[in-house]
Design an enzyme around this catalytic site. Structure first.
Site, short mmCIF file in Angstrom:
data_model
loop_
_atom_site.label_atom_id
_atom_site.label_comp_id
_atom_site.label_asym_id
_atom_site.label_seq_id
_atom_site.Cartn_x
_atom_site.Cartn_y
_atom_site.Cartn_z
N ASP A 275 0.53 4.94 2.00
CA ASP A 275 -0.22 5.33 3.19
C ASP A 275 -1.39 6.27 2.89
O ASP A 275 -1.23 7.29 2.19
CB ASP A 275 0.71 6.00 4.20
CG ASP A 275 1.61 4.99 4.91
OD1 ASP A 275 1.17 3.84 5.08
OD2 ASP A 275 2.75 5.35 5.25
N ARG B 75 4.81 6.70 14.09
CA ARG B 75 4.92 7.24 12.74
C ARG B 75 4.47 8.70 12.73
O ARG B 75 3.41 9.02 13.28
CB ARG B 75 4.06 6.45 11.76
CG ARG B 75 4.34 6.80 10.32
CD ARG B 75 3.52 5.95 9.38
NE ARG B 75 2.29 6.63 9.01
CZ ARG B 75 1.23 6.04 8.45
NH1 ARG B 75 1.26 4.74 8.22
NH2 ARG B 75 0.16 6.72 8.14
N HIS C 15 0.83 -1.21 0.00
CA HIS C 15 0.00 0.00 0.00
C HIS C 15 0.86 1.25 0.00
O HIS C 15 2.06 1.21 0.24
CB HIS C 15 -0.92 0.01 1.22
CG HIS C 15 -0.16 0.14 2.52
ND1 HIS C 15 0.55 -0.91 3.07
CD2 HIS C 15 0.01 1.18 3.36
CE1 HIS C 15 1.13 -0.50 4.19
NE2 HIS C 15 0.82 0.76 4.38
N HIS D 1 4.76 0.14 0.24
CA HIS D 1 5.50 -0.64 1.24
C HIS D 1 4.61 -1.74 1.80
O HIS D 1 3.38 -1.73 1.64
CB HIS D 1 6.05 0.27 2.34
CG HIS D 1 5.01 1.08 3.03
ND1 HIS D 1 4.39 2.16 2.45
CD2 HIS D 1 4.45 0.94 4.26
CE1 HIS D 1 3.52 2.67 3.29
NE2 HIS D 1 3.52 1.95 4.39
FE LIG Z 1 1.88 1.93 5.80
#
Ligand SMILES: [Fe+2]
Length: 291
Positions: A121, A282, A119, A267
């Site tokens: 993000d 994140r 995917h 990723h």
């Molecule tokens: Fe991700």
């Protein structure tokens, strides 16, 4: 970078031209196609020249990595802010008092782990994030790697006929799969989640290069064509972009950071470390509407 295709699939003919040498950092490429590990920088204290070179390293390598960094939550957020305004995830849990600091956590009791499957993000947002800066503080003794794939290279390796076919097409991305996903954190579902139509092939606003921009995580269908045709084309593209030629694989250590450009990278996080724990945060940088 130039790739050509023959009957047996994509082949690498020529790799990216190296830019000017770096003066304030070192960049060790993981593969000729994607990924660069950066050394010689403490992210708590970055000069303007280092900042420029980090930005250039991200542009040239699509995803960059830093080892042995010791940032507080505030310093992690500050590093992200140097690249732009921060994004707040539409569904995932965040650290108390820091909505822009997403919690990444999986242990033996987790029903799932973040980021399994290919995917980009939050591509369901009308203006999806430009970049994601993942800081892993605790990792398992083995496993928990993240795979990254270069979507410029995946696009370039398509046949000219396929490139022509995809030109001008848009696809629907939705975040509906977030429903129920974070229930174990006590997070209640929202009434609705973001959705957006984005070009199947987007142009990177910095490099001007074209990149494939459909992904298994968020893309539901291509607009304006029969649904079975859309399914066939998307399945072909997903298989094509998962070719290891376009990938690197990052092995985490505690206090490593990965910074990827969602506009040209997909990723895939491995959850192969049960019953161990992997955790971190994140910080996600806002991006523009794809075109
Ligand atoms: Fe991700």
């Amino acid at each position: 970078m130039t790739l050509f295709r023959d009957r047996s699939g994509p082949r690498i003919k020529h790799v990216a031209d190296e830019g000017a040498p770096y003066e304030t950092i070192t960049v060790d490429k993981l593969t000729p196609i994607i990924g660069g590990e950066i050394d010689g920088v403490d992210l708590r204290d970055i000069s303007n020249q280092q900042m420029d070179e980090i930005h250039r390293a991200l542009t040239e390598n699509c995803v960059i990595f830093f080892r042995d960094q010791h940032l507080t939550q505030e310093q992690h957020l500050d590093f992200g802010r140097r690249f732009g305004e921060l994004h707040i995830h539409p569904a995932a849990p965040a650290e108390p008092g820091h909505p822009e600091l997403m919690i990444i956590y999986a242990d033996k009791d987790s029903p799932r782990a973040n980021g399994e499957g290919w995917h980009s993000d939050v591509s369901c947002d009308p203006e999806p994030p430009m970049g994601s800066i993942l800081y892993i503080r605790k990792c398992p003794p083995k496993g928990g790697d993240t795979l990254f794939a270069n979507m410029y290279a995946a696009y370039e390796a398509l046949s000219d006929r396929m490139k022509t076919y995809l030109e001008g097409l848009t696809a629907r991305h939705t975040g509906e799969h977030y429903r129920g996903q974070y229930a174990n954190y006590g997070i209640k579902d929202k009434e609705s989640y973001p959705f957006a139509d984005h070009p199947v092939v987007r142009t990177h606003p910095v490099t001007g290069k074209k990149a494939l921009y459909v992904n298994e995580g968020f893309t539901r269908y291509i607009n304006g064509i029969p649904r079975d045709e859309s399914t066939g084309i998307l399945n072909y593209l997903y298989k094509h972009m998962a070719n290891p030629l376009f990938q690197c694989r990052f092995r985490w250590q505690e206090n490593s950071i990965a910074f990827w450009d969602n506009r040209c990278v997909q990723h895939h996080a491995m959850w192969d470390y049960w019953p161990h724990t992997r955790s971190g945060n994140r910080v996600t940088v806002k991006g523009d509407r794809p075109y």
